[in-house]
Design an enzyme around this catalytic site. Structure first.
Site, mmCIF file in Angstrom:
data_model
loop_
_atom_site.group_PDB
_atom_site.id
_atom_site.type_symbol
_atom_site.label_atom_id
_atom_site.label_comp_id
_atom_site.label_asym_id
_atom_site.label_seq_id
_atom_site.Cartn_x
_atom_site.Cartn_y
_atom_site.Cartn_z
ATOM 1 N N ALA A 155 0.836 -1.207 0.000
ATOM 2 C CA ALA A 155 0.000 0.000 0.000
ATOM 3 C C ALA A 155 0.871 1.258 0.000
ATOM 4 C CB ALA A 155 -0.971 -0.029 1.176
ATOM 5 N N CYS A 156 0.567 2.219 0.856
ATOM 6 C CA CYS A 156 1.258 3.509 0.831
ATOM 7 C C CYS A 156 2.729 3.413 1.201
ATOM 8 C CB CYS A 156 0.550 4.503 1.748
ATOM 9 S SG CYS A 156 -1.108 4.955 1.190
ATOM 10 N N SER A 157 3.142 2.306 1.794
ATOM 11 C CA SER A 157 4.549 2.130 2.156
ATOM 12 C C SER A 157 5.330 1.349 1.112
ATOM 13 C CB SER A 157 4.657 1.427 3.518
ATOM 14 O OG SER A 157 4.304 2.302 4.565
#
Length: 373
Positions: A155-157
């Site tokens: 995801a966002c990481s």
């Protein structure tokens, strides 16, 4: 074991941008039509009336003023409210590949490298447009890179996790250099009819060259001092879209097949976790937080970033210490912190310590300690 540097970054920005005002006009037109079409049911209490949005509400809630998108007309059409990206034939480069190549070419140029210098490609992003073949292998083919490629999703990481994976390969001698790219069409999984989230995301792609320090020639080098990752399961950010949807027809088109989140819970959970992880990471490397010249944080919400840095520094950060691109790019998932890194790095003096950090669904948190050469 080889020392590792980031020697180049790149950014692909779509041609179209949508302001808060434009987005709100479309959303409020939809709200008015919905309320008119369901007037009797709303009056009887069977259906809840929708509430209009406003540009002021969006900016106060998020810090976002506008966002770049791959398709503007489809999003702003009150009858559609989703990007229109026609399917491409199997003989054409995919949308994610096109975006990734755009960012990669700039990263290669800044690094002073060609495809012949790269031994691997990692595509790390929050939403892959297909299961296989890997987008990374397609990007590899499009750029003429020999070696290997694979996709990953945290995801966002995804970008910080991708940097660690690339750094490990280079450090161990498995590759001279790795191209790590983050093509994000976040508008594809955003519910533009949800007042609480219709403004959150934009589209972009970033790229990072990670290579052996002894082979690097770029004037834009940063030593990868250390990386630290953390995951903790949470349902507070979720997207249930996937290939098994066709095996459960009752779920097709349901709201959870797009981005959903419990924003307040995420804020409360994630901010202290990020500050703690970065603090621990610095301490483990015998570094003081006061010596950090720049924080390139995930660009999801301005209040989150302010709180995280305040917890670390014990005071408000200046714009120079924690630059923001959220206002014009919105949340671009894994690309956000790298956009900030790409746009706000050249002014740092040699020897400057900096932190690149991401946080998002999973939960997933990444911290990369960098030092300007």
């Amino acid at each position: 074991m080889h020392n590792v540097v980031i020697s180049g970054t790149g950014l692909y920005t779509p041609a179209n941008s949508i302001s808060n005002e434009e987005l709100v006009q479309s959303f409020n037109t939809y709200v008015a039509q919905f309320n008119a079409d369901n007037a009797e049911a709303i009056a009887s209490g069977e259906v809840q009336a929708l509430t209009e949005s406003s540009a002021a509400f969006i900016e106060k809630a998020s810090g976002i003023k506008s966002r770049f998108v791959m398709d503007k007309d489809g999003i702003l059409d009150p009858q559609r409210m989703a990007p229109r990206l026609p399917e491409r034939s199997n003989d054409e480069w995919s949308v994610l590949c096109q975006m990734a190549v755009g960012a990669a070419e700039q990263a290669l140029q800044r690094a002073g490298k060609t495809a012949a210098d790269i031994d691997g490609v990692i595509v790390a992003c929050s939403n892959l447009q297909r299961a296989y073949p890997a987008i990374a292998i397609e990007v590899q083919e499009a750029l003429g890179i020999e070696g290997f490629g694979f996709d990953m999703n945290v995801a966002c990481s995804s970008a910080t996790f991708g940097i660690q994976a690339a750094a490990n390969s280079v450090q161990l001698g498995q590759a001279r250099a790795i191209l790590m790219v983050n093509p994000e069409v976040c508008t594809g999984h955003l519910n533009f009819r949800d007042r609480d989230s219709h403004f959150i995301f934009g589209d972009a792609a970033t790229a990072v060259i990670i290579e052996r320090a002894d082979l690097a020639t770029s004037p834009y080098q940063f030593d990868v001092v250390s990386t630290k990752l953390l995951t903790k399961f949470s349902n507070n950010i979720r997207n249930n879209f996937g290939f098994l949807n066709r095996a459960a027809e009752e779920g097709i088109g349901a709201g959870d097949k797009l981005f959903v989140q419990e924003g307040r819970k995420v804020f409360k959970d994630v901010c202290p976790m990020v500050a703690e992880l970065i603090g621990e990471h610095l301490e483990e490397n015998q570094l003081n937080v006061g010596d950090v010249k720049r924080f390139w944080l995930h660009q999801a919400n301005l209040s989150m970033n302010h709180l995280i840095v305040r917890k670390l520094l014990g005071r408000e950060a200046t714009e120079e210490e924690a630059p923001v691109i959220l206002d014009s790019y919105a949340n671009t998932s894994s690309a956000g912190s790298v956009i900030a890194f790409h746009k706000y790095q050249d002014d740092l003096a040699s020897g400057s310590l900096a932190v690149l950090s991401s946080f998002g669904a999973g939960y997933s948190i990444g911290s990369v300690l960098l030092r300007k050469r």
